[in-house]
Enzyme design. Structure first.
Site, PDB file in Angstrom:
ATOM      1  N   GLY A   1     -52.861 -15.176  -2.581  1.00  0.00           N
ATOM      2  CA  GLY A   1     -53.428 -13.809  -3.115  1.00  0.00           C
ATOM      3  C   GLY A   1     -52.143 -13.138  -3.837  1.00  0.00           C
ATOM      4  O   GLY A   1     -51.153 -13.248  -3.552  1.00  0.00           O
ATOM      5  N   SER A   2     -52.380 -12.472  -5.266  1.00  0.00           N
ATOM      6  CA  SER A   2     -51.264 -12.061  -5.911  1.00  0.00           C
ATOM      7  C   SER A   2     -51.840 -11.455  -7.262  1.00  0.00           C
ATOM      8  O   SER A   2     -53.003 -11.291  -7.384  1.00  0.00           O
ATOM      9  CB  SER A   2     -50.493 -13.360  -6.553  1.00  0.00           C
ATOM     10  OG  SER A   2     -51.468 -14.472  -6.551  1.00  0.00           O
ATOM     11  N   ARG A   3     -50.958 -11.457  -8.498  1.00  0.00           N
ATOM     12  CA  ARG A   3     -51.119 -10.952  -9.699  1.00  0.00           C
ATOM     13  C   ARG A   3     -50.550 -11.440 -10.752  1.00  0.00           C
ATOM     14  O   ARG A   3     -49.481 -11.837 -10.385  1.00  0.00           O
ATOM     15  CB  ARG A   3     -51.404  -9.340  -9.561  1.00  0.00           C
ATOM     16  CG  ARG A   3     -50.598  -8.661 -10.558  1.00  0.00           C
ATOM     17  CD  ARG A   3     -50.749  -7.216 -10.314  1.00  0.00           C
ATOM     18  NE  ARG A   3     -50.034  -6.245 -10.991  1.00  0.00           N
ATOM     19  CZ  ARG A   3     -49.744  -5.239 -11.035  1.00  0.00           C
ATOM     20  NH1 ARG A   3     -49.880  -4.504  -9.666  1.00  0.00           N
ATOM     21  NH2 ARG A   3     -49.270  -4.534 -12.016  1.00  0.00           N
TER      22      ARG A   3
END
Length: 236
Positions: free
Chosen positions: A193-195
């Site tokens: 989960g990240s960006r």
């Protein structure tokens, strides 16, 4: 068959092995000790998590547009934010604001990151930080991140930043300063989960809209050779 046999990134095999071994121990131990009715639910949870882990580390092949000037999405996900901001200070690209496109990845997206265009990596800079929800704007400032700047053959410079999220605890970057990258080439990943933020060169407008779904190495974020204004979109 292609859906069943998607390539798995090498970063994932240790995690998959751990989940699989724990599941096997729970299930076989339950049978041996005649605790099956009690342990069976936990074993099935382990099996589900093992399948999810395999899906998380999938690394499918992609067909990348190769026309010069195209900026390709570095991540699978959703365009969470389009605004103007200065690139991370550690890249030394100055304080001038650029158009920034932020792609948020949830835990079900492919997390292998790809280079947005052809060029030479000028700077790679890691900065420790917090693990706030990556969908928040302040995550780009406060969270752990890996920042890269890349220069094209005609001297244009672009920045892209891997940002850890609420669940992510490990940013992986396989490239180093001086490396030559091709658009769509794998350069790293972020676990769980990240960006990824992309800072476009001045005067380049995005060709994606807020809420749009992107595919790493395939979706065109911008065209440096175009004078088209920023695009807008609506849900239909």
């Amino acid at each position: 068959m292609k859906v069943l046999f998607v390539p798995i990134n090498r970063e994932g095999w240790p995690f998959i092995a751990i989940f699989a071994i724990l599941t096997l121990v729970l299930m076989t131990g339950a049978y041996a000790l005649e605790w099956f009715n009690a342990v069976q639910p936990i074993g099935w949870v382990g099996a589900i998590l093992t399948v999810w882990c395999i899906c998380f580390f999938r690394d499918p092949h992609r067909v990348t547009p190769t026309r010069e000037g195209l900026v390709i999405s570095p991540a699978d996900g959703v365009v969470q934010l389009i605004d103007r901001a200065a690139p991370p200070a550690e890249l030394g690209m100055g304080d001038a604001e650029r158009t920034r496109v932020c792609v948020f990845m949830n835990v079900f997206n492919v997390h292998v990151n790809r280079s947005p265009l052809d060029g030479v990596v000028k700077k790679v800079a890691y900065r420790p930080g917090k693990f706030l929800n990556a969908s928040l704007d302040k995550a780009s400032v406060d969270n752990e991140r890996m920042s890269l700047s890349l220069e094209t053959k005609d001297g244009k410079e672009i920045a892209f930043v891997q940002i850890a999220g609420l669940v992510a605890r490990r940013i992986v970057c396989w490239t180093k300063e001086g490396d030559e990258l091709k658009a769509g080439e794998r350069f790293g990943m972020i676990r769980f989960g990240s960006r990824v933020d992309v800072y476009l060169p001045e005067g380049v407008e995005p060709m994606v809209s807020l809420g749009q779904t992107t595919k790493a190495a395939e979706t065109v974020l911008a065209d440096m050779n175009s004078t088209e204004p920023a695009r807008v979109g609506e849900v239909r």
